[in-house]
Design an enzyme around this catalytic site. Structure first.
Site, PDB file in Angstrom:
ATOM      1  N   TRP A  10      -4.428   1.609  -1.007  1.00  0.00           N
ATOM      2  CA  TRP A  10      -4.889   1.703   0.876  1.00  0.00           C
ATOM      3  C   TRP A  10      -6.894   1.681  -0.055  1.00  0.00           C
ATOM      4  O   TRP A  10      -7.567   1.912   1.105  1.00  0.00           O
ATOM      5  CB  TRP A  10      -5.542   2.586   1.474  1.00  0.00           C
ATOM      6  CG  TRP A  10      -3.807   2.569   1.561  1.00  0.00           C
ATOM      7  CD1 TRP A  10      -3.326   1.546   1.731  1.00  0.00           C
ATOM      8  CD2 TRP A  10      -3.138   3.892   3.231  1.00  0.00           C
ATOM      9  NE1 TRP A  10      -1.445   1.857   2.875  1.00  0.00           N
ATOM     10  CE2 TRP A  10      -1.997   2.805   3.368  1.00  0.00           C
ATOM     11  CE3 TRP A  10      -3.963   4.499   4.102  1.00  0.00           C
ATOM     12  CZ2 TRP A  10      -1.383   3.316   4.952  1.00  0.00           C
ATOM     13  CZ3 TRP A  10      -3.353   4.975   5.373  1.00  0.00           C
ATOM     14  CH2 TRP A  10      -1.945   4.894   5.663  1.00  0.00           C
ATOM     15  N   LYS A  11      -7.461   2.396  -1.458  1.00  0.00           N
ATOM     16  CA  LYS A  11      -8.804   3.092  -1.356  1.00  0.00           C
ATOM     17  C   LYS A  11      -9.340   3.296  -0.398  1.00  0.00           C
ATOM     18  O   LYS A  11      -9.361   3.782  -0.142  1.00  0.00           O
ATOM     19  CB  LYS A  11      -9.428   0.886  -1.892  1.00  0.00           C
ATOM     20  CG  LYS A  11      -8.265   0.532  -2.223  1.00  0.00           C
ATOM     21  CD  LYS A  11      -9.260  -0.829  -3.386  1.00  0.00           C
ATOM     22  CE  LYS A  11      -7.569  -2.137  -4.253  1.00  0.00           C
ATOM     23  NZ  LYS A  11      -8.679  -3.188  -4.695  1.00  0.00           N
ATOM     24  N   GLY A 172      -9.139  -8.226  -5.025  1.00  0.00           N
ATOM     25  CA  GLY A 172     -10.177  -8.547  -4.067  1.00  0.00           C
ATOM     26  C   GLY A 172     -11.260  -9.868  -3.220  1.00  0.00           C
ATOM     27  O   GLY A 172     -12.019  -9.963  -2.855  1.00  0.00           O
ATOM     28  N   GLY A 233      -3.957  -4.178  -2.276  1.00  0.00           N
ATOM     29  CA  GLY A 233      -4.834  -3.718  -2.049  1.00  0.00           C
ATOM     30  C   GLY A 233      -5.036  -4.096  -0.071  1.00  0.00           C
ATOM     31  O   GLY A 233      -4.157  -3.537   0.428  1.00  0.00           O
ATOM     32  N   GLY A 234      -6.232  -5.206  -0.340  1.00  0.00           N
ATOM     33  CA  GLY A 234      -6.016  -5.476   0.800  1.00  0.00           C
ATOM     34  C   GLY A 234      -5.333  -5.759   2.144  1.00  0.00           C
ATOM     35  O   GLY A 234      -4.988  -5.235   3.125  1.00  0.00           O
TER      36      GLY A 234
END
Ligand code: PGA
Length: 249
Positions: A10-11, A172, A233-234
């Site tokens: 989730w960063k 990303g 990620g995203g």
């Protein structure tokens, strides 16, 4: 045999209310593949995540950890702190940590040692930059990252290691390594491990791919023989997208 794994990184996204909302969305979904599923919320939301997912197969993992046992390291989090809230897996060496926080092969090797001392598990990340690939150095860059970070370990340690190949140019950016490029690198990584540790250990290590994995491309990437899952990620920030990927095997 090695496991399929899909982990959501989730960063630095999601405060507590949005973490609660996303976790409740995730809990409403069904895992229909054989993948182990993990999410890595930010530190402040790990405890909530663990509590909220107590009866779920989704494991809550951390995005980073310090190597030291404790002490004067302002702003850092140690292994015992994670273990005390039932977080037993940690992502190490993400390219954003390497690039923005000066994480080096040496400091990562120390973090890996701490993971093993504490009986934890790591998703160890590495990958080349665009220039490395343009220069044709991608194999040697990846080889040195995994050798410097991990090849001081004994064979038994490898059962606590998951690898994540993440070409920096694909993170990303919307640009994904082609399934063939991912397979080529994953096969190279497995051979590199086999050369030092033997086929058994190499065959049992899960090697995840990360970098713009989406519902639309997950199935093709995961169909490659040496790709054992993804670090997402995203697309991990949306429950429908994340579960489309989880169930893409
Ligand atoms: P992305 O990130 O899926 O948004 O490209 C992957 C990662 O950095 O782990």
């Amino acid at each position: 045999m090695r496991k399929h794994i899909v982990a959501g990184n989730w960063k630095m996204n999601n405060d507590l209310p949005s973490t609660q909302a996303l976790i409740s969305d995730l809990k409403s979904k069904e895992i229909t593949s054989d993948a182990e599923v993990m999410i890595a919320p930010t530190f402040t939301n790990l405890f909530h995540g663990v509590e909220a997912l107590k009866d779920s197969p989704i494991e809550v993992i951390a995005q980073n950890m310090h190597y030291a046992a404790s002490g004067a390291y302002t702003g850092e989090v140690n292994a015992d702190m994670l273990k005390s809230i039932a977080v037993n897996t940690v992502i190490l060496g993400h390219s954003e940590r390497r690039a923005y926080y000066n994480e080096t092969d040496d400091s990562l090797a120390k973090k890996v040692d701490t993971v093993l001392e504490k009986g934890m598990r790591t998703i160890f990340c590495f990958g080349e930059e665009l220039q490395d690939r343009k220069d044709g150095n991608h194999f040697s860059v990846v080889e040195s990252q995994i050798k410097n970070g991990l090849f001081h370990l004994d064979g038994a340690a490898w059962s606590s290691i998951v690898l994540a190949y993440e070409p920096v140019w694909a993170i990303g950016t919307g640009e994904t390594a082609s399934p063939e490029q991912a397979q080529e690198m994953h096969a190279f990584i497995r051979t590199t491990i086999a050369d030092t540790y033997g086929n058994d250990i190499a065959d049992n290590v899960s090697i995840l791919y990360g970098g713009s994995v989406k519902p639309a491309n997950a199935q093709e990437i995961f169909s490659k023989p040496d790709v054992d899952g993804g670090l997402i990620g995203g697309a991990a920030l949306n429950a429908d997208d994340f579960f489309a990927i989880v169930n893409a095997f």
